[in-house]
Design an enzyme around this catalytic site. Structure first.
Site, PDB file in Angstrom:
ATOM      1  N   ASP B 459       0.864  -1.156   0.000  1.00 34.36           N
ATOM      2  CA  ASP B 459       0.000   0.000   0.000  1.00 34.36           C
ATOM      3  C   ASP B 459       0.911   1.219   0.000  1.00 34.36           C
ATOM      4  O   ASP B 459       2.109   1.097   0.266  1.00 34.36           O
ATOM      5  CB  ASP B 459      -0.853  -0.064   1.271  1.00 34.36           C
ATOM      6  N   GLU B 569      -7.679  15.899   7.368  1.00 30.82           N
ATOM      7  CA  GLU B 569      -8.447  16.950   8.035  1.00 30.82           C
ATOM      8  C   GLU B 569      -7.617  17.631   9.104  1.00 30.82           C
ATOM      9  O   GLU B 569      -7.621  18.849   9.233  1.00 30.82           O
ATOM     10  CB  GLU B 569      -9.698  16.352   8.691  1.00 30.82           C
ATOM     11  N   GLY B 720      -4.557   4.079  -3.744  1.00 34.64           N
ATOM     12  CA  GLY B 720      -5.783   4.740  -4.136  1.00 34.64           C
ATOM     13  C   GLY B 720      -5.518   6.136  -4.682  1.00 34.64           C
ATOM     14  O   GLY B 720      -6.418   6.800  -5.182  1.00 34.64           O
TER      15      GLY B 720
END
Lengths: 351, 1151
Positions: B459, B569, B720
């Site tokens: 990943d 965030e 991703g």
């Protein structure tokens, strides 16, 4: 697996130990052990080592081989097979009938010539061939508890099929091994003079002291319809029945010798020994051979060249290998620990 | 809605639908001055994950819903027999322990084999061993395991008891409104429970009220998913306001919720108070195992109890995989079974022939004595005719030769793996300082697979990178502000909020662009300034971050710690704070932002989940400028996010608000209708700007990838992220290099996919052809051919995976040196792993840190979880877990290599060791009229593999090292040993077996020939054989040991000593036939000469072969061992100890 399972459950439903102090470091403590760095020796088979090992084995083995051969050579052994010759010529067709007949005279006379000087003690052995004292049916058929103690005489488990008499009385000693006790006897003479055979101390002392009881007297022995071998003196305790004790140390292999006694005097070369023997034991039913053996002994035991030859062979092979390796190392040397021999350095194309 | 501090009102939307994994970024709509932001960069495909989980969660239908009457457990759903809150993690009870534990244990095939043999031995005709000797080893193993299991279960019982006995305050159902202490196990669904701060939550419960007037409660879920940050949960206003009447029982309140399930991130329910329906989601439920934090109290109603709680449903065991070596081992075990059956058949057939030949002699021969005369009927004694005799002999032979199949191997392998795991866990090079986490072995049976890996699927976010987002730069209305300077903690440029006499400052410092700071603080109402202010206001407001005020040693100074579920965030809020837009308070209804000293309060009206489909209305030049900046950012490897806003008119707002209310309380299709509402409001947005967030590369990643590559391991990155980001990260971690030829596949139809794949194959074959020609001319180290890199995106993969194009992709992907898959969904990750796993024998390893990597981790042969920022789901699904990506290098190259080498040798050695023993017995059987007598005592044959020779192989299996850590790291190519299966293969097995036969011949026949025609008895010769074989196999092991430390010495020589002592001990028991035999035979010279001869003759072939191959056909391991010992480099002169630290010895690994 259980472990893992347990800990998962423990931490999820446990009383908040996961959230407990994060302060204490989980850093593994350093130790040579946990980091797998214990001081260690890393042997490598360098040419020096290989050649020394082979040479060393050669150096050790060849002398031992020679010594063994010499020892074996010094042993004088007289072997006389008598099972066939001791059957009267008219009975050779049915040897079993001859041996089973209690009426016939079983005595037999043999003469042996002493080839070389034999110094005492001279061991007298009988040798049986083809007798499977290690047969599973046979080797298990004994009861050591019964042999040891008078109070255990009813203990006959494992002794099948020689357990009890027809009326259910226990046989002492029970079992096939005792039942098949060897019972040929030998009387030796040189000329008219009898040679005494010492039959004391032919068995292991440990067996006499601890395995065969001093209070165990034979009982109901050899009273069945089929006679297996010798009878025992009902008045002598088992610990004194040395022939039985010797016999009951079952042999490892189907051809074996058992100690009969010792002649405790020197015999000279050319002496003619007359053996008067009682040919009682039935080996005819299974075509076994019987031999009488007179032998001196050396530090290595009896006459057997095998070990000497084997040692010489191994020693010789090692010398040969030492030389061969030396030559090959010289012809095709390789620098130890040269990185250019690493596979990826040898063919740069790599994989 | 309007608030006192400011005339304008701000409406923000807060999360409604269960954020399945997490709302990575929240897009929002607002009226007045609020902004709407739209993320452009979806981090780790969480949307797809959301869909997957969402789909699995059926919408709530009344039929299968659970109806809970609040405060009235008696009425709660009498249809269902609801369990109490007692949990039971223990497996056994007092009564069931013995049957269940035995059942569990006998699920291992080896034990069944053991048992079958023991049972066979109990038949009187077959009794080879005494009862004791045949049952004892099995009984011993069973007992030890049972005691271990019982102890573990006892601990579980104890913790269950503690857990069940804890007290919780439960509302008195009589209506007094009082809370009374109840034990946890007595809690029932429907009861109202009060939890105080820092208390654990006893069961899954829906919040009714909290001490916070707005209904917020903070929980820590570390026990649930390992995440330490605080999560916000909300009580509905409807229940908050009616709390007194609910507790008094005057209002009927009922909750319809879904049946218990494992999804800890989802909850579907609705609440009915006074006939009014309110929807409930994951944010309204607090789960067992969590702790209440920063909230004085919370009152909730139990909805799931005991074993139905989500935490209990999730506490399943570890995955069980079987290692490749073990699979191969089973193949050889079959071979051994064949040998065993051959031996047994040979013995039984020979026995039959012998019986037939000697048929007439059996009646009288003393050693057979066919008949039993004692009964008077002269029946046969233990003789059933030749055919039956043959059959019995066959079965007896199986019993005698049983250890041909090394049952003890299975037990020693488990011990060895346990030991290896101990050392991996204790290795300080696998300890991660920053997260204070050690290496974790979660699966205990695939240690050796680590030494055979060929493919690593990694990943990106959180695995290659730290997943610690840092705001780097921004573009506002097309103007780039990226001239930031690193702030110093006490510098004047750090922004403080003054609260009373205290200074509050953000915990994390962010570099600020002075130009932008000046722009923000400029008084004039320029267009530019307004946009910048809107931009930062949006960053500060549109999120789910919770500010926590933390004290510092200085009483005047406080730190603001932003806690939230998304690191992106957090970074954005820290950035806003650094520019003077400080979020200082959040409740469920409002937030307070300090805008450059001016405290402003905003109401949060709603919140839409992040969605990347947003339409805008903008001037082309601004779009272009922003786009250029975005490309620049993403090619620097930054994560980008576009922020937009839209002003709503009152009408628009009212319309949206009613839609939103309707959608968010919908029972069916709530997710879809919310998405529809969001897409209606999130259009025509005005672009404010875009942010660039850096996700720092983890320490040592490029070096680790280089090492892995040299070790012949292909590293594939599956992410991703968007393509530019992925490529730039690829460059920065040296996965991609400038000399590589890139093959890019970005297609959105099957036809175009096919075409690009075919083109790619053409290109790659051309390159391969060129390089094969080039091989002859270019020399030197390193790869010669032009390296190829394949870059493919998720959209193309949709058309390729699970179609016939897979084959093509496989072909091209295996030619390429590097494969980079971007924008892939979690299931696609697993699909890519499966692509390789299905078609090759090569071992695959997947490494990841997030929930989106779970499928890939489970699919791969070896799954590794990074215990990092993203919770513990990946860790929970993994076989091994560690703190950093770079630990992969020592894990595979060092521990993997060692483990493989050790287990491989151990299996071969165990096969050999038992075979030697069996063959010796077999040779002897040939001289006992094929009746399976053993000269070796039955106790010795039982203890042989359990005691005489067991310990050294375990010790060597745990401790032996063929090469030092340093060498293995210096020459990563040494890893190829495992990949090429050089240490365990059929050829080695056959060689070993031949050696076993030779050694057994030597052990048997030297004494046989030496003791032929002597008075030797069976026991003495048996003792000689026992000692000879035990010593010989230990010497054999000793010859193969690479490293001798004191433990190895102790175990090998100790084992021989133990064997001698045991033989002496056995021969000291008067009741055995072999009494005193060893004492007699040890007194003779022949005995010692036989032993010496056996050792020499037995070892010569092996020694010679070893000397020859090591010198004339050395493998890489051998050369490296010599290098270690004789190499004259400085490198090797250091002591072992100084070599230990990975980062020290490898300068490259220091950043």
């Amino acid at each position: 697996m259980n472990n893992v399972n347990g800990s998962v459950v423990g931490s999820s439903s446990g009383s908040g130990d996961g959230s407990a102090p994060r302060r204490n470091s989980k850093r593994p403590k350093y130790s040579r052990f946990t980091q797998q760095e214990l001081p260690a020796c890393k042997p490598i088979l360098t040419p020096k080592w290989v050649i020394s090992v082979f040479t060393l084995i050669g150096v050790v083995f060849v002398p031992i081989g020679i010594a063994s051969l010499m020892a074996s050579n010094d042993v004088v052994e007289i072997v006389d097979r008598y099972d066939n010759v001791c059957v009267p010529p008219n009975m050779t067709n049915d040897k079993v009938a001859y041996i089973q007949n209690n009426e016939t005279d079983k005595s037999c006379r043999r003469t042996l010539e002493v080839p070389k000087h034999m110094s005492q003690p001279i061991y007298v052995y009988y040798q049986l061939d083809n007798f499977y004292q290690n047969h599973r049916r046979y080797v298990k058929s004994r009861n050591d508890a019964q042999l040891r103690k008078h109070s255990q005489e009813n203990e006959t488990s494992g002794c099948d099929p020689e357990k009890r008499t027809k009326d259910g009385a226990p046989i002492v000693p029970c079992g096939l091994i005792a039942w098949s006790l060897f019972n040929d006897t030998y009387i030796f003479a040189i000329g008219n003079k009898n040679l005494t055979v010492n039959k004391k101390g032919i068995s292991w002392k440990s067996d006499r002291d601890h395995k065969f009881g001093k209070d165990v007297l034979p009982k109901n022995f050899q009273s069945g319809p089929l006679i297996g071998g010798g009878k025992l003196d009902d008045t002598k305790p088992l610990s004194e029945q040395e022939d039985l004790i010797v016999w009951m140390r079952t042999a490892a292999l189907p051809t074996f010798r058992k100690l009969y006694g010792r002649i405790e005097q020197d015999l000279n070369a050319g002496d003619v020994i007359t053996v008067t023997l009682e040919n009682n034991y039935n080996t005819y039913s299974f075509s076994g051979k019987k031999k009488l053996v007179l032998s001196t002994s050396s530090w290595l035991g009896g006459k057997n060249d095998f070990l000497g030859i084997a040692y010489l062979a191994v020693g010789g092979l090692c010398f040969f290998l030492a030389v061969a390796f030396t030559i090959v190392y010289l012809v095709k040397p390789r620098k130890l620990g040269d990185p250019s021999y690493l596979s990826w350095n040898r063919n740069p194309a790599g994989h | 809605m309007a608030d006192g501090e400011r005339t304008a009102f701000v409406d923000l939307l807060r999360p409604i639908a269960d954020p399945p994994v997490r709302p990575d970024l929240i897009s929002l709509s607002a009226s007045a001055t609020a902004a709407a932001s739209a993320a452009v960069d979806p981090p780790h495909g969480s949307r797809a994950e959301a869909d997957r989980l969402g789909a699995s969660l059926k919408e709530l239908a009344d039929a299968d819903a659970r109806i809970v009457f609040v405060g009235d457990p008696g009425r709660t759903d009498p249809r269902l027999a609801l369990p109490g809150n007692a949990v039971r993690t223990a497996k056994y009870s007092f009564l069931t322990f013995i049957p269940r534990n035995l059942f569990e244990q006998f699920r291992r095939l080896a034990y069944v084999y053991f048992l079958a043999i023991a049972v066979l031995n109990q038949l009187p005709q077959l009794a080879v061993f005494g009862r004791g000797a045949s049952v004892l080893p099995l009984a011993f193993v069973l007992l030890v395991t049972a005691v271990k299991d019982a102890y573990e279960d006892l601990r579980r019982h104890r913790s269950d008891r503690v857990e069940n006995g804890r007290a919780a305050a439960v509302l008195d159902p009589a209506g007094s409104g009082q809370f009374r202490p109840h034990r946890w196990k007595d809690l029932r669904v429907g009861e109202v429970i009060k939890v105080l701060a820092d208390e654990s939550i006893p069961c899954d419960m829906v919040l009714l009220a909290t001490s916070d007037p707005t209904g917020v409660a903070y929980v820590q879920t570390i026990n649930l998913d390992g995440e330490s940050n605080l999560k916000t949960r909300y009580a509905k206003q409807e229940t908050m306001s009616r709390l007194p009447s609910i507790t008094a029982g005057s209002v009927t309140t009922l909750i319809r919720c879904e049946t218990p399930n494992r999804n800890i991130y989802g909850f579907h329910a609705n609440l009915e108070v006074d006939g009014k329906r309110v929807s409930l989601g994951a944010s309204n439920i607090i789960l067992r195992g969590c702790e209440l934090k920063n909230t004085a109290w919370a009152i909730g109603v139990a909805v799931y109890t005991g074993n139905e709680t989500k935490v209990m449903l999730n506490s399943s065991g570890a995955t069980s995989k079987r290692s490749r070596l073990e699979t191969h081992m089973n193949r050889e075990t079959l071979l051994l079974s064949a040998i065993l059956i051959t031996l047994c058949s040979a013995v039984s057939i020979c026995n039959g022939i012998w019986l037939a030949i000697h048929r007439d002699e059996l009646e009288l021969s003393q050693y057979f004595r066919k008949r039993d005369y004692s009964g008077g009927d002269e029946k046969y004694y233990n003789y059933y005719g030749i055919a039956m005799q043959v059959f019995f002999i066959f079965l007896m032979a199986v019993i005698v030769f049983q250890i041909m199949i090394p049952i003890s191997l299975y037990i020693s392998m488990e011990l060895v793996r346990l030991g290896q795991a101990y050392f991996m866990i204790r290795d300080k090079n696998l300890y991660d300082e920053s997260s204070n986490s050690r290496f974790q072995c979660r699966a205990l049976n695939i240690n050796e697979d680590l030494g055979q890996i060929r493919y690593v699927f990694s990943d990106k976010t959180g695995t290659l990178t730290e997943n610690k987002m840092v705001f780097q730069c921004a573009t506002i209305r097309g103007i780039d502000y990226s001239e930031g300077k690193d702030p110093s903690p006490n510098g004047s440029d750090v922004y403080y909020v003054v609260v009373g006499d205290q200074f509050w400052r953000p915990k994390m410092l962010v570099k600020t662009d002075p130009k932008l700071v000046r722009l923000l603080r400029s008084e004039g109402e320029t267009q530019e300034g307004k946009h910048a202010r809107d931009f930062f206001l949006a960053l500060a407001a549109c999120n789910t971050i919770v500010p926590l005020i933390v004290g510092t040693p200085d009483p005047k100074q406080k730190l603001i710690d932003y806690q939230g579920e998304s690191p992106d965030e957090q970074a954005l809020v820290y950035a806003a704070a650094a520019y003077g837009y400080v979020l200082i308070e959040r409740t469920s209804g409002h937030i307070v932002i300090d805008v450059l000293g001016d405290r402003q309060r905003f109401n949060v009206l709603g919140l839409h989940e992040f969605d990347s489909i947003v339409t805008g209305r903008e001037y082309l030049d601004i779009i272009r400028a922003t786009e250029t900046n975005l490309h620049a950012y993403s090619s620097m490897g930054l994560r980008t996010l576009v922020v937009g806003m839209r002003e709503l008119s009152r009408n628009d707002f009212e319309e949206w608000h009613s839609d939103y209310e309707k959608a968010s309380t919908a029972l069916y299709g709530r997710g879809n209708s919310l998405r529809a509402v969001a897409s209606r409001v999130e259009n025509n947005l005005q672009i404010l700007g875009a942010s660039g967030i850096e996700d720092k590369l983890q320490q040592g990643v490029p070096e680790a990838i280089e090492s892995l590559r040299q070790a012949g391991i292909r590293v594939w990155v599956l992410t991703g992220d968007k393509q530019e980001t992925a490529i730039s990260i690829g460059y920065s971690c040296k996965l991609l290099t400038s000399e590589m030829t890139h093959i890019v596949i970005n297609s959105n139809s099957e036809a175009s996919c096919r075409k690009s794949l075919e083109d790619a194959i053409a290109i790659s074959s051309k390159f391969v052809a060129i390089s094969s020609r080039a091989q002859n001319t270019i020399t030197g180290t390193g790869s010669v051919r032009v390296p190829l890199a394949l870059i493919i995106d998720g959209t193309s993969l949709v058309h390729i995976l699970e179609t016939e194009l897979e084959e093509k992709l496989f072909k091209i992907a295996t030619v390429c040196d590097v494969v980079l898959c971007c924008r892939v969904a979690p299931l696609q990750k697993a699909g890519i792993v499966a692509l390789i796993k299905k078609r090759t024998e090569d071992m695959t390893l997947a490494i990841g840190d997030g929930a989106n990597d779970v499928s890939m981790i489970q699919m791969a042969d070896v799954g590794i979880g990074i215990s990092g920022q993203e919770g513990r789901q990946a860790v929970m699904a993994s076989d091994f877990a560690m703190g950093q990506f770079r630990f992969l290098v020592p894990l595979l190259l060092v521990h993997g290599h060692w483990n493989y080498q050790r287990i491989a040798y151990m299996i071969l050695y165990n096969f050999y060791r038992n075979a030697v023993f069996v063959f010796i017995m077999f040779w002897y059987v040939l001289y006992t009229a094929y009746t399976l007598t053993t000269a070796i005592t039955e106790w010795s044959s039982v203890l042989y593999s359990v005691l005489y020779t067991a310990l050294p192989t375990v010790v060597v299996g745990i401790l032996d090292k063929d090469l030092s850590r340093r060498t293995l790291l210096k020459y990563p190519k040494l890893y190829g040993t495992g990949q090429r299966e050089e240490r365990y293969n059929l050829k080695l097995f056959i060689l070993t077996m031949m050696d076993a036969i030779w050694q057994s011949l030597v052990v048997f026949f030297i004494p046989y020939l030496a003791y032929r025609d002597t008075t030797v008895d069976g026991s003495s010769l048996g003792d000689l054989w026992t000692l000879a074989v035990v010593t010989l196999v230990n010497i054999h092991l000793a010859m193969d040991v690479f490293r001798w430390n004191w433990i190895t010495h102790l175990s090998i020589w100790g084992s021989i000593a133990v064997a001698v002592m045991c033989v002496i001990l056995i021969d000291s028991i008067w009741s055995l036939p072999g009494y005193w035999a060893i004492y007699h035979i040890m007194k003779t010279g022949l005995f010692w000469l036989c032993l010496l001869g056996i050792f020499a003759a037995g070892m010569i072939p092996r020694f010679t072969m070893k000397a020859l191959t090591e010198y004339f056909m050395p493998n890489d391991i051998q050369i490296s061992r010599e290098l270690e010992k004789f190499g004259n480099f400085n490198y090797f002169t250091g002591t072992e100890i100084s070599m230990s630290t990975f980062s020290e010895t490898h300068p490259g690994f220091i950043r």
